[in-house]
Design a protein around this motif. Structure first.
Motif, PDB file in Angstrom:
ATOM      1  N   TRP A 143     -14.977  -9.036  -7.500  1.00 33.93           N
ATOM      2  CA  TRP A 143     -13.930  -9.358  -8.458  1.00 33.93           C
ATOM      3  C   TRP A 143     -13.121  -8.123  -8.782  1.00 33.93           C
ATOM      4  O   TRP A 143     -13.672  -7.041  -8.801  1.00 33.93           O
ATOM      5  N   PRO A 144     -11.856  -8.222  -9.083  1.00 35.07           N
ATOM      6  CA  PRO A 144     -11.005  -9.421  -8.968  1.00 35.07           C
ATOM      7  C   PRO A 144     -10.706  -9.717  -7.496  1.00 35.07           C
ATOM      8  O   PRO A 144     -10.807  -8.850  -6.645  1.00 35.07           O
ATOM      9  N   PHE A 145     -10.340 -10.957  -7.227  1.00 33.44           N
ATOM     10  CA  PHE A 145      -9.916 -11.293  -5.876  1.00 33.44           C
ATOM     11  C   PHE A 145      -8.619 -12.080  -5.930  1.00 33.44           C
ATOM     12  O   PHE A 145      -8.253 -12.640  -6.951  1.00 33.44           O
ATOM     13  N   GLY A 146      -7.911 -12.080  -4.812  1.00 33.18           N
ATOM     14  CA  GLY A 146      -6.642 -12.787  -4.712  1.00 33.18           C
ATOM     15  C   GLY A 146      -6.768 -13.989  -3.806  1.00 33.18           C
ATOM     16  O   GLY A 146      -7.580 -13.989  -2.879  1.00 33.18           O
ATOM     17  N   VAL A 147      -5.977 -14.999  -4.076  1.00 32.01           N
ATOM     18  CA  VAL A 147      -5.946 -16.208  -3.253  1.00 32.01           C
ATOM     19  C   VAL A 147      -4.489 -16.534  -2.952  1.00 32.01           C
ATOM     20  O   VAL A 147      -3.674 -16.635  -3.868  1.00 32.01           O
ATOM     21  N   VAL A 148      -4.168 -16.681  -1.677  1.00 35.39           N
ATOM     22  CA  VAL A 148      -2.815 -17.060  -1.265  1.00 35.39           C
ATOM     23  C   VAL A 148      -2.931 -18.128  -0.171  1.00 35.39           C
ATOM     24  O   VAL A 148      -3.911 -18.152   0.569  1.00 35.39           O
ATOM     25  N   PRO A 149      -1.933 -19.025  -0.060  1.00 32.15           N
ATOM     26  CA  PRO A 149      -2.010 -20.081   0.941  1.00 32.15           C
ATOM     27  C   PRO A 149      -1.658 -19.616   2.353  1.00 32.15           C
ATOM     28  O   PRO A 149      -2.099 -20.207   3.331  1.00 32.15           O
TER      29      PRO A 149
END
Length: 95
Positions: free
Chosen positions: A81-87
């Motif tokens: 953590w933290p982590f990123g999420v993208v499509p």
């Protein structure tokens, strides 16, 4: 509107000012839409960063980045953590 978030060592004043201790915090508007989530991500215990628009790459701001069309399923197994999420990625510079 301007909020004095102070400059305490833990950053808890920013978290309190945005009522971001739990749940989902969305940042909307002109200016500060990248800086604010990054600041929150460094102050929260289990933050996830994402965006609904194409933004510059932000790997240096998170422990890991997940590129997926199924964010709910991949978020459950994260331990950094933290982590990123993208499509998706447009190229090496933008999501």
């Amino acid at each position: 509107m301007t909020v004095d978030v102070g400059n305490d060592e833990t950053g808890s004043s920013l978290v309190r000012a945005l009522d971001a201790e739990r749940g989902v915090t969305c940042v909307v508007g002109a200016g500060g839409k990248k800086a604010t989530p990054y600041a929150l991500a460094s102050r929260l215990s289990l933050p996830v960063a994402t965006s609904t628009v194409r933004i510059p790459a932000f790997e240096e701001r998170v422990a890991s980045l997940l590129v997926t069309e199924r964010p709910t399923s991949v978020c459950r197994g994260v331990d950094e953590w933290p982590f990123g999420v993208v499509p998706a990625r447009d190229d090496s510079a933008r999501y």
